[in-house]
Design a protein around this motif. Sequence first.
Motif, PDB file in Angstrom:
ATOM      1  N   ARG A  46       0.897  -1.106  -0.197  1.00  9.45           N
ATOM      2  CA  ARG A  46       0.173  -0.170  -0.144  1.00  9.45           C
ATOM      3  C   ARG A  46       1.248   1.020   0.441  1.00  9.45           C
ATOM      4  N   TYR A  47       2.447   1.732   0.383  1.00  9.13           N
ATOM      5  CA  TYR A  47       2.677   2.447   1.040  1.00  9.13           C
ATOM      6  C   TYR A  47       3.644   3.145  -0.473  1.00  9.13           C
ATOM      7  N   LEU A  48       4.281   1.146  -0.662  1.00  5.72           N
ATOM      8  CA  LEU A  48       4.757   1.374  -3.000  1.00  5.72           C
ATOM      9  C   LEU A  48       3.607   2.408  -3.106  1.00  5.72           C
ATOM     10  N   ALA A  49       2.844   2.014  -3.472  1.00  7.77           N
ATOM     11  CA  ALA A  49       1.288   1.570  -4.455  1.00  7.77           C
ATOM     12  C   ALA A  49       1.200   3.438  -4.311  1.00  7.77           C
ATOM     13  N   GLY A  50       1.208   4.276  -2.752  1.00  2.77           N
ATOM     14  CA  GLY A  50       0.865   5.091  -2.345  1.00  2.77           C
ATOM     15  C   GLY A  50       1.710   6.395  -2.980  1.00  2.77           C
ATOM     16  N   LEU A  51       2.833   5.992  -2.877  1.00  7.76           N
ATOM     17  CA  LEU A  51       4.310   6.629  -3.332  1.00  7.76           C
ATOM     18  C   LEU A  51       4.130   7.061  -4.841  1.00  7.76           C
ATOM     19  N   GLY A  52       3.716   5.205  -5.861  1.00  4.34           N
ATOM     20  CA  GLY A  52       3.820   4.976  -7.446  1.00  4.34           C
ATOM     21  C   GLY A  52       2.918   6.866  -8.264  1.00  4.34           C
ATOM     22  N   LEU A  53       1.395   6.424  -6.837  1.00  4.22           N
ATOM     23  CA  LEU A  53       0.050   7.606  -7.472  1.00  4.22           C
ATOM     24  C   LEU A  53       0.714   8.940  -6.929  1.00  4.22           C
ATOM     25  N   ASP A  54       1.628   9.275  -5.901  1.00  4.51           N
ATOM     26  CA  ASP A  54       2.543  10.461  -5.849  1.00  4.51           C
ATOM     27  C   ASP A  54       3.491  10.791  -7.400  1.00  4.51           C
ATOM     28  N   GLY A  55       4.144   9.745  -8.169  1.00  5.14           N
ATOM     29  CA  GLY A  55       4.836   9.971  -9.204  1.00  5.14           C
ATOM     30  C   GLY A  55       3.969   9.909 -10.222  1.00  5.14           C
ATOM     31  N   ALA A  56       3.304   9.665  -9.969  1.00  8.38           N
ATOM     32  CA  ALA A  56       1.858   9.640 -11.224  1.00  8.38           C
ATOM     33  C   ALA A  56       1.277  11.010 -11.330  1.00  8.38           C
ATOM     34  N   GLY A  57       0.947  11.376  -9.846  1.00 10.84           N
ATOM     35  CA  GLY A  57       0.205  12.849  -9.911  1.00 10.84           C
ATOM     36  C   GLY A  57       0.902  13.670 -10.179  1.00 10.84           C
ATOM     37  N   PHE A  58       2.527  13.460  -9.844  1.00 15.24           N
ATOM     38  CA  PHE A  58       3.207  14.661 -10.364  1.00 15.24           C
ATOM     39  C   PHE A  58       3.322  15.109 -11.787  1.00 15.24           C
ATOM     40  N   LEU A  59       3.102  13.942 -12.706  1.00 16.10           N
ATOM     41  CA  LEU A  59       3.589  14.160 -13.721  1.00 16.10           C
ATOM     42  C   LEU A  59       2.448  14.824 -14.758  1.00 16.10           C
ATOM     43  N   LEU A  60       0.793  14.101 -14.163  1.00 16.30           N
ATOM     44  CA  LEU A  60      -0.027  14.448 -14.718  1.00 16.30           C
ATOM     45  C   LEU A  60       0.195  16.048 -14.323  1.00 16.30           C
ATOM     46  N   GLN A  61       0.357  16.502 -12.982  1.00 15.25           N
ATOM     47  CA  GLN A  61       0.037  17.948 -12.628  1.00 15.25           C
ATOM     48  C   GLN A  61       0.763  18.840 -13.398  1.00 15.25           C
ATOM     49  N   ILE A  62       2.134  18.598 -14.632  1.00 15.21           N
ATOM     50  CA  ILE A  62       3.002  18.642 -15.476  1.00 15.21           C
ATOM     51  C   ILE A  62       2.420  18.928 -16.340  1.00 15.21           C
ATOM     52  N   VAL A  63       1.892  18.153 -16.706  1.00 12.44           N
ATOM     53  CA  VAL A  63       0.993  17.944 -18.476  1.00 12.44           C
ATOM     54  C   VAL A  63      -0.445  18.794 -17.907  1.00 12.44           C
ATOM     55  N   ALA A  64      -0.363  19.323 -16.704  1.00 14.54           N
ATOM     56  CA  ALA A  64      -2.042  19.816 -16.654  1.00 14.54           C
ATOM     57  C   ALA A  64      -1.020  21.828 -16.874  1.00 14.54           C
ATOM     58  N   LEU A  65      -0.210  21.600 -16.186  1.00 14.59           N
ATOM     59  CA  LEU A  65       0.365  23.041 -16.023  1.00 14.59           C
ATOM     60  C   LEU A  65       0.640  23.338 -17.446  1.00 14.59           C
ATOM     61  N   ARG A  66       1.009  22.698 -18.551  1.00  7.41           N
ATOM     62  CA  ARG A  66       1.579  23.369 -19.260  1.00  7.41           C
ATOM     63  C   ARG A  66       0.621  23.371 -20.810  1.00  7.41           C
ATOM     64  N   SER A  67      -1.033  22.942 -20.254  1.00  3.95           N
ATOM     65  CA  SER A  67      -1.973  22.926 -21.335  1.00  3.95           C
ATOM     66  C   SER A  67      -3.279  24.279 -20.454  1.00  3.95           C
ATOM     67  N   ILE A  68      -3.290  24.637 -19.042  1.00  2.00           N
ATOM     68  CA  ILE A  68      -4.316  25.467 -18.763  1.00  2.00           C
ATOM     69  C   ILE A  68      -4.147  25.947 -17.538  1.00  2.00           C
ATOM     70  N   PRO A  69      -4.566  27.536 -17.936  1.00  2.00           N
ATOM     71  CA  PRO A  69      -4.492  28.313 -16.686  1.00  2.00           C
ATOM     72  C   PRO A  69      -3.554  27.317 -15.299  1.00  2.00           C
TER      73      PRO A  69
END
Length: 287
Positions: A46-69
């Motif tokens: 569960r902890y490792l899965a949480g870390l993986g989700l954090d990493g995926a969330g950060f990548l999605l955040q970067i994509v979003a910041l380069r697409s919308i305000p």
Amino acid sequence: MLCALGASVCFGTATVLQAMAARAAGAGGAGGGAAALLLRALRQWRYLAGLGLDGAGFLLQIVALRSIPIYAVGAALAASLAVTAVVASRLLHVRLSRFEWGAVAVVCAGLAMLGLASGAEGDRTGSLALKYAMLGTSVAVLVLGLVGGRLPDRGRALALGLGAGFGFGVVEVAVRLIADLDPGTLLANPATYALLIGGGAAFLLLTTALERGSVTTATAGLVIGETIGPALVGVVWLGDRTREGLTWLAVLGFAVAVAGALALARFGEAPGTETAAPVEAEEEQQA
């Protein structure tokens, strides 16, 4: 906007999974201090899965910041508290009050308004002065982290939470200020160092705030710090705009989403054993 919402889901779910792993790692009164607890938690999926989700969330955040305000991304990230609340109610058996379920609905309504009103990201790359301003802000956040732990109990959680919010806000703006990913250009760009220092300092401040102060107070400061400031920078200096004639809807949606997130501030750290235990005990008695 879908990437921003995806990041929110990743961050909110990761919080609950990591809380479950921490509870299991500390079961039975196992000692050894925080370091030993972390090592035991790292052995759980569960902890490792949480870390993986954090990493995926950060990548999605970067994509979003380069697409919308930035204002839309910031509000969506604050909505991760609503995700944490809903997931915690299922996995940790935490009961949400009618007020909190209403806050979840308010967050969703605010994000829907933002989705309808937000336009494309601004076309300005940011001046050199803005890049150095972000670097200076990140250093100031780091300094606050060094001295914030000495503040009185009443103001410490709020100050550290605000500081963490400013640090994460620096990351949001810095992503927009990094236009060229060439290694030489990256090393010469002050925004690169602002992103690294701001992100690291924000993580340290938030960890300290949640450990030593009120979770609700610290998270409220975090939400305010990571949404309002970056949103203003995006609109004033980077050219973020709304769809034609829908500025009022974007402002209303932003305010509604942030207000709903503040109402769920106690979920800034997923409820632990002390919160879930009464519900679990009651369920055992009923059984």
